[in-house]
Enzyme design. Structure first.
Site, mmCIF file in Angstrom:
data_model
loop_
_atom_site.group_PDB
_atom_site.id
_atom_site.type_symbol
_atom_site.label_atom_id
_atom_site.label_comp_id
_atom_site.label_asym_id
_atom_site.label_seq_id
_atom_site.Cartn_x
_atom_site.Cartn_y
_atom_site.Cartn_z
ATOM 1 N N LYS A 180 0.828 -1.212 0.000
ATOM 2 C CA LYS A 180 0.000 0.000 0.000
ATOM 3 C C LYS A 180 0.867 1.268 0.000
ATOM 4 C CE LYS A 180 -2.332 -0.853 3.793
ATOM 5 N NZ LYS A 180 -1.699 -2.103 4.258
ATOM 6 N N ARG B 157 -9.113 1.489 9.150
ATOM 7 C CA ARG B 157 -8.719 0.123 9.500
ATOM 8 C C ARG B 157 -9.787 -0.569 10.337
ATOM 9 N NH1 ARG B 157 -2.734 1.028 9.184
ATOM 10 N NH2 ARG B 157 -1.704 -0.981 9.206
ATOM 11 N N ARG C 213 11.703 -6.558 5.156
ATOM 12 C CA ARG C 213 11.587 -5.103 4.984
ATOM 13 C C ARG C 213 12.582 -4.362 5.883
ATOM 14 N NH1 ARG C 213 5.716 -2.407 4.819
ATOM 15 N NH2 ARG C 213 5.602 -2.789 7.067
ATOM 16 N N ARG D 215 11.802 -2.312 11.405
ATOM 17 C CA ARG D 215 10.785 -1.742 12.292
ATOM 18 C C ARG D 215 10.445 -2.761 13.378
ATOM 19 N NH1 ARG D 215 6.069 0.412 8.334
ATOM 20 N NH2 ARG D 215 4.827 -0.697 9.874
ATOM 21 N N ARG E 247 -0.275 -8.114 14.023
ATOM 22 C CA ARG E 247 -0.823 -7.194 13.009
ATOM 23 C C ARG E 247 -1.738 -7.939 12.040
ATOM 24 N NH1 ARG E 247 4.342 -4.803 10.486
ATOM 25 N NH2 ARG E 247 3.013 -3.423 9.280
HETATM 26 P P1 AMP Z 1 1.366 0.854 8.854
HETATM 27 O O1 AMP Z 1 2.596 1.661 8.632
HETATM 28 O O2 AMP Z 1 0.196 1.308 8.040
HETATM 29 O O3 AMP Z 1 1.610 -0.636 8.751
HETATM 30 O O4 AMP Z 1 0.925 1.120 10.390
HETATM 31 C C1 AMP Z 1 1.779 0.778 11.455
HETATM 32 C C2 AMP Z 1 1.007 0.734 12.741
HETATM 33 O O5 AMP Z 1 0.421 2.006 13.028
HETATM 34 C C3 AMP Z 1 -0.179 -0.228 12.768
HETATM 35 O O6 AMP Z 1 0.214 -1.563 13.038
HETATM 36 C C4 AMP Z 1 -1.011 0.364 13.910
HETATM 37 O O7 AMP Z 1 -0.433 0.072 15.162
HETATM 38 C C5 AMP Z 1 -0.844 1.859 13.677
HETATM 39 N N1 AMP Z 1 -1.897 2.385 12.769
HETATM 40 C C6 AMP Z 1 -1.703 2.894 11.528
HETATM 41 N N2 AMP Z 1 -2.878 3.260 10.980
HETATM 42 C C7 AMP Z 1 -3.836 2.955 11.894
HETATM 43 C C8 AMP Z 1 -5.248 3.063 11.925
HETATM 44 N N3 AMP Z 1 -5.934 3.557 10.877
HETATM 45 N N4 AMP Z 1 -5.899 2.646 13.046
HETATM 46 C C9 AMP Z 1 -5.230 2.157 14.106
HETATM 47 N N5 AMP Z 1 -3.895 2.016 14.155
HETATM 48 C C10 AMP Z 1 -3.188 2.415 13.055
#
Ligand code: AMP
Length: 229
Positions: free
Chosen positions: A26, A101, A140, A173, A184
């Protein structure tokens, strides 16, 4: 940009939602589409990591949740997005990467966009088989300075271990480590996957095979966006 610029001149405001599990690509696709279309890329993951890096109250609340692979509370995310989509760089449109989400976030987004459920979002659900997601996430690597991402095998940096853009040493990360990844994916299955059903009846909902090269997936998304607009 071809037809895109004509549409922008005509005042179309493009709003794109990218759905899909962690590791579906994404972030990569959102970055390319935003650049191609001249619209804002909104990554809630990047915004939260930025808040953590700056030690803000939001960052302090989010850090322990994110580290374990959980979801940050809906109210915080809804507030963050509501403020973000009204900034000037979203005037021509935006692409959401990582939001909504949960069902509650999706409903929050509808209502902030004038929501009677008919708001014209273009929704892409990017699907990738689980073993490939695990391969992508475990390999990653990430630049903590500019948030660029790499993959040890399929997209390595030019100089081993260093960001191509600013030479910062790359790291894994915390939430790409094995136990957090499992959490996740479990959160995705339980709370985010139901959004596919929520959106699937919409005329601008598209299921995308994300298990192809970055260029091929991008070509499909960009083509669909041209048609959608
Ligand atoms: P990402 O970089 O999109 O994989 O997001 C990393 C982490 O940020 C996720 O595993 C959540 O802990 C938090 N996060 C990001 N976007 C959201 C969201 N829309 N709702 C809740 N937590 C989020």
């Amino acid at each position: 940009m071809g037809g895109g610029s004509a549409d922008v001149a005509a005042g179309a405001r493009v709003r794109v939602i990218l759905l899909g599990p962690p590791g579906a690509g994404k972030g990569t696709q959102a970055g390319r589409l935003a650049a191609e279309r001249g619209i804002a890329r909104i990554s809630t993951g990047d915004m939260l990591r930025d808040a953590i890096a700056h030690g803000t109250p939001l960052g302090q609340q989010a850090a322990p949740i994110m580290e374990k692979g959980g979801l940050v509370p809906d109210e915080l995310l809804i507030g963050l997005i509501e403020e973000r989509i009204h900034r000037p760089d979203c005037a021509q449109g935006y692409i959401l990467d990582g939001f909504p989400r949960t069902l509650r976030q999706a409903e929050g987004l509808e209502s902030m966009e004038g929501g009677d459920g008919t708001t014209s979002f273009v929704i892409f659900d990017v699907e990738v088989p689980r073993p490939e997601l695990l391969r992508r996430l475990s390999g990653r690597r990430w630049c903590p300075t500019c948030q660029a991402t790499y993959h040890v095998e399929s997209n390595p940096p030019t100089r081993p271990g260093l960001c191509d853009w600013d030479s910062t040493p790359l790291i894994q990360r915390e939430d790409d480590k094995e136990s957090a990844v499992a959490q996740r994916l479990a959160e995705y299955d339980k709370r985010t996957a139901p959004l596919i059903e929520y959106y699937s009846g919409r005329s601008r909902f598209h299921r995308i095979d994300g298990n192809r090269s970055v260029d091929v997936v991008f070509g499909e998304l960009n083509g669909l966006l041209g048609v959608c607009r």
